[in-house]
Design an enzyme around this catalytic site. Structure first.
Site, PDB file in Angstrom:
ATOM      1  N   GLY A 258      45.660  42.312  30.707  1.00 24.96           N
ATOM      2  CA  GLY A 258      44.474  41.637  30.229  1.00 24.96           C
ATOM      3  C   GLY A 258      44.061  42.173  28.870  1.00 24.96           C
ATOM      4  O   GLY A 258      44.872  42.709  28.117  1.00 24.96           O
ATOM      5  N   ILE A 259      42.790  42.041  28.587  1.00 23.97           N
ATOM      6  CA  ILE A 259      42.244  42.566  27.341  1.00 23.97           C
ATOM      7  C   ILE A 259      41.355  43.754  27.664  1.00 23.97           C
ATOM      8  O   ILE A 259      40.743  43.821  28.735  1.00 23.97           O
ATOM      9  CB  ILE A 259      41.441  41.483  26.581  1.00 23.97           C
ATOM     10  CG1 ILE A 259      40.991  42.011  25.215  1.00 23.97           C
ATOM     11  CG2 ILE A 259      40.257  40.992  27.392  1.00 23.97           C
ATOM     12  CD1 ILE A 259      40.340  40.947  24.349  1.00 23.97           C
ATOM     13  N   GLY A 260      41.302  44.703  26.767  1.00 22.72           N
ATOM     14  CA  GLY A 260      40.439  45.856  26.979  1.00 22.72           C
ATOM     15  C   GLY A 260      41.127  47.155  26.632  1.00 22.72           C
ATOM     16  O   GLY A 260      42.295  47.192  26.257  1.00 22.72           O
ATOM     17  N   ILE A 262      42.017  49.768  28.512  1.00 21.98           N
ATOM     18  CA  ILE A 262      43.096  50.265  29.373  1.00 21.98           C
ATOM     19  C   ILE A 262      44.418  49.578  29.047  1.00 21.98           C
ATOM     20  O   ILE A 262      45.433  50.259  28.836  1.00 21.98           O
ATOM     21  CB  ILE A 262      42.727  50.138  30.864  1.00 21.98           C
ATOM     22  CG1 ILE A 262      41.616  51.133  31.204  1.00 21.98           C
ATOM     23  CG2 ILE A 262      43.952  50.384  31.747  1.00 21.98           C
ATOM     24  CD1 ILE A 262      41.117  51.057  32.623  1.00 21.98           C
ATOM     25  N   GLU A 281      48.811  35.677  31.428  1.00 16.69           N
ATOM     26  CA  GLU A 281      47.854  34.628  31.090  1.00 16.69           C
ATOM     27  C   GLU A 281      47.206  34.891  29.749  1.00 16.69           C
ATOM     28  O   GLU A 281      46.801  33.980  29.050  1.00 16.69           O
ATOM     29  CB  GLU A 281      46.800  34.469  32.185  1.00 16.69           C
ATOM     30  CG  GLU A 281      45.670  35.467  32.166  1.00 16.69           C
ATOM     31  CD  GLU A 281      45.920  36.648  33.083  1.00 16.69           C
ATOM     32  OE1 GLU A 281      44.962  37.119  33.696  1.00 16.69           O
ATOM     33  OE2 GLU A 281      47.081  37.095  33.177  1.00 16.69           O
ATOM     34  N   ILE A 356      36.080  46.625  39.385  1.00 16.02           N
ATOM     35  CA  ILE A 356      34.770  47.274  39.370  1.00 16.02           C
ATOM     36  C   ILE A 356      34.737  48.449  40.339  1.00 16.02           C
ATOM     37  O   ILE A 356      34.228  49.520  40.014  1.00 16.02           O
ATOM     38  CB  ILE A 356      33.668  46.249  39.698  1.00 16.02           C
ATOM     39  CG1 ILE A 356      33.558  45.231  38.542  1.00 16.02           C
ATOM     40  CG2 ILE A 356      32.324  46.935  39.939  1.00 16.02           C
ATOM     41  CD1 ILE A 356      32.663  44.052  38.829  1.00 16.02           C
ATOM     42  N   GLY A 379      43.071  35.981  36.628  1.00 18.81           N
ATOM     43  CA  GLY A 379      44.468  35.955  37.030  1.00 18.81           C
ATOM     44  C   GLY A 379      44.891  37.157  37.851  1.00 18.81           C
ATOM     45  O   GLY A 379      46.084  37.338  38.104  1.00 18.81           O
TER      46      GLY A 379
END
Length: 482
Positions: A258-260, A262, A281, A356, A379
């Site tokens: 994903g984005i971020g 990490i 994705e 979370i 996703g």
């Protein structure tokens, strides 16, 4: 029958097949089965107007309509502004706006237009989160790969679709640029299509191409895309990235990230890896460096060999410049990219997702903080399950998170917070990674799972977690074999 009579009969037959999208727009195509955005519609051009308000007015905005908006970096911010202002002026009511996460301001979710518009998120972004939790907006829990079904099966029938595209090329093709995801299915089933045309939108390929003849109204509005990323990962995030890169990512692996911070931390530590592939994705700036270093080649992929596969992107101009007019990247519809069966076919499918909180049995909450909605399914389950059922048996489904919140509370918890939603079930989770190490959960019983997770929790919270595990399991969690 004479030749003239035959032609007249054929003409009448063809006319009977012409579908009509809306009285203001006229026929879309010659045949009822033609609803393909990449197919040119003969003798049809978009009507260019001077402002977003004019475009929305000509599209016929009215009360009780359904509107779809493209999202992520391709959010048509100017069209959404114009729609909100026009809606206030016309005193429309109960206009429902369906969208994935949107960037920029969200004027349609403001209290002042509560009676005019209602935002319905397919993935909650930060700009509508407050409205959702205050009841002025809503959300649909759904796997990302199933969102196109909402349009294809008629659950959502948009009256107007708002999209953000490149200017048309010499053949008349615009590109959806950074966001294909569910947009393609939405515009196939929308009565009227309104486009914000922006020369700064990267031109991408695959399912991103839309012929200009499918656009009904267009407004030129050039401006930079929303930018995210480029921040230095924290010490904890760098440690998480180190554990994943050194222990779980193999040469030749196919990555979903994903984005971020990490994902960026993982990518930054893969510079010695070889023949990596990307089937995700979304992806962001970190992929660009790995391509330039020759680490991402996609050479081991049996499908889309030699190509990065994505569905939407958010990053900085570094990413957008890399994407522009680059055939190394295929932007494809999300019901294909995120289909777990497709993910399972990728070599050494390595899915890295965050969350979370995780409870001591391995249940993962990713979309809410207690009863307060935070985001959506996205996703995560698509790729965690796809990696888990990897056809080559070498998939790695990974949940990665810092061990504590910014306030110091543990993210490894005895039980999920009251009202927290389980996004990824305990049976699907394989690896949980924090800055304290890797918990391997597959095949572990409840006692072993609790032990593994406590070892990757922050040391300040381990004693409390051990007591909670004893109360729940009636035995002290231990690392032992069957």
């Amino acid at each position: 029958m004479s030749s003239i009579q035959k032609l007249q009969t054929l003409s009448r037959a063809l006319s009977a097949l012409k579908p009509y999208r809306a009285a203001a727009v006229g026929s879309k195509s010659y045949y009822t089965y033609v609803n393909e955005p990449a197919m040119p519609i003969p003798n049809k051009e978009p009507t260019y107007v001077k402002s977003a308000e004019e475009a929305i007015e000509k599209a016929g905005l009215a009360s009780n309509q359904l509107v779809f908006a493209q999202g992520a970096a391709a959010t048509p911010v100017e069209l959404l502004r114009g729609m909100t202002e026009l809606g206030q002026q016309k005193h429309v009511s109960n206009v429902r706006l369906f969208h994935m996460h949107l960037e920029g301001q969200a004027p349609f979710a403001d209290k002042s237009v509560e009676k005019n518009f209602r935002s319905i998120s397919l993935f909650i972004g930060g700009n509508v989160r407050k409205a959702v939790n205050e009841g002025r907006a809503d959300a649909i829990p759904i796997f990302l790969h199933e969102i196109p079904k909402l349009f294809n099966e008629g659950h959502i029938k948009p009256d107007i679709a708002l999209i953000h595209v490149t200017p048309p090329d010499s053949k008349g093709y615009c590109s959806l640029g950074t966001s294909v995801d569910s947009v393609r299915s939405a515009i196939q089933h929308s009565k009227v299509i309104v486009a914000q045309v922006n020369k700064h939108m990267p031109r991408t390929f695959g399912d991103a191409l839309v012929h200009k003849s499918h656009i009904d109204f267009a407004v030129n509005h050039d401006g930079p895309l929303p930018a995210h990323g480029g921040n230095e990962p924290s010490k904890e995030e760098k440690l998480i990235g180190k554990y994943i890169a050194e222990n779980l990512v193999e040469n030749g692996a196919t990555l979903q990230l994903g984005i971020g911070s990490i994902p960026d931390a993982v990518l930054a530590l893969l510079k010695q890896h070889k023949d990596l592939g990307v089937h995700s994705e979304m992806f962001s700036d970190g992929v660009v460096d790995l391509v330039n270093l020759g680490c991402v080649t996609n050479s081991q992929k049996k499908m889309h060999t030699g190509r990065i596969v994505g569905s939407f992107c958010v990053g900085t101009n570094k990413l957008y410049d890399f994407m522009d007019n680059n055939p190394f990247i295929e932007m494809l519809r999300v019901d294909y990219v995120n289909d777990p069966r497709i993910a399972a076919k990728q070599p050494k499918m390595t899915a890295i997702n965050s969350c979370i909180e995780v409870d001591l049995t391995g249940q993962v909450c990713s979309d809410s903080i207690g009863t307060r909605m935070f985001s959506g399914f996205g996703g995560q389950v698509d790729f965690i399950s796809g990696a888990a059922m990897s056809e080559d048996g070498r998939g790695k489904p990974i949940i990665a998170l810092r061990s504590t919140t910014n306030k110091g509370a543990s993210k490894i918890v005895p039980t999920l917070n009251l009202g927290a939603g389980v996004v990824t079930s305990r049976a699907l989770v394989r690896y949980v990674v924090t800055e304290w190490g890797i918990a391997s959960l597959f095949g572990k019983n409840l006692q072993q799972r609790a032990y593994e997770l406590i070892q990757v929790a922050h040391p300040d919270h381990r004693e409390t977690l051990e007591k909670a595990a004893f109360e729940r399991l009636k035995v002290m969690p231990e690392k032992k074999n069957y």
